[in-house]
Design a protein around this motif. Sequence first.
Motif, PDB file in Angstrom:
ATOM      1  N   GLU A  87       0.827  -1.209   0.000  1.00  0.00           N
ATOM      2  CA  GLU A  87       0.000   0.000   0.000  1.00  0.00           C
ATOM      3  C   GLU A  87       0.860   1.257   0.000  1.00  0.00           C
ATOM      4  OE1 GLU A  87      -2.633  -0.440   3.337  1.00  0.00           O
ATOM      5  OE2 GLU A  87      -3.706  -2.116   2.397  1.00  0.00           O
ATOM      6  N   GLU A 110       2.381   1.627  -3.485  1.00  0.00           N
ATOM      7  CA  GLU A 110       1.356   2.062  -4.430  1.00  0.00           C
ATOM      8  C   GLU A 110       1.099   3.561  -4.289  1.00  0.00           C
ATOM      9  OE1 GLU A 110      -3.165   0.934  -5.892  1.00  0.00           O
ATOM     10  OE2 GLU A 110      -2.317  -0.109  -4.178  1.00  0.00           O
ATOM     11  N   GLU A 111       1.001   4.044  -3.060  1.00  0.00           N
ATOM     12  CA  GLU A 111       0.789   5.472  -2.812  1.00  0.00           C
ATOM     13  C   GLU A 111       1.974   6.290  -3.332  1.00  0.00           C
ATOM     14  OE1 GLU A 111       0.454   8.367   1.050  1.00  0.00           O
ATOM     15  OE2 GLU A 111      -0.632   6.450   1.113  1.00  0.00           O
TER      16      GLU A 111
END
Length: 55
Positions: A29, A32-33
């Motif tokens: 996550e 991805e950010e």
Amino acid sequence: MSDLVVKAAVKDALAEKNVAGDFYEAIDEEVEELLEEAAARAEANGRKTVQPRDL
């Protein structure tokens, strides 16, 4: 999005530590950010190519 981080590479990098099973999801996550932010910065600068400076 699919897995962005290779679990074996994370285990190797943290060889002296135990890694919780949900750590991999959390790090995916974060990556991805980071990628989304870098892509947005490149686009804001009129580029389609994401460069190291976008990080």
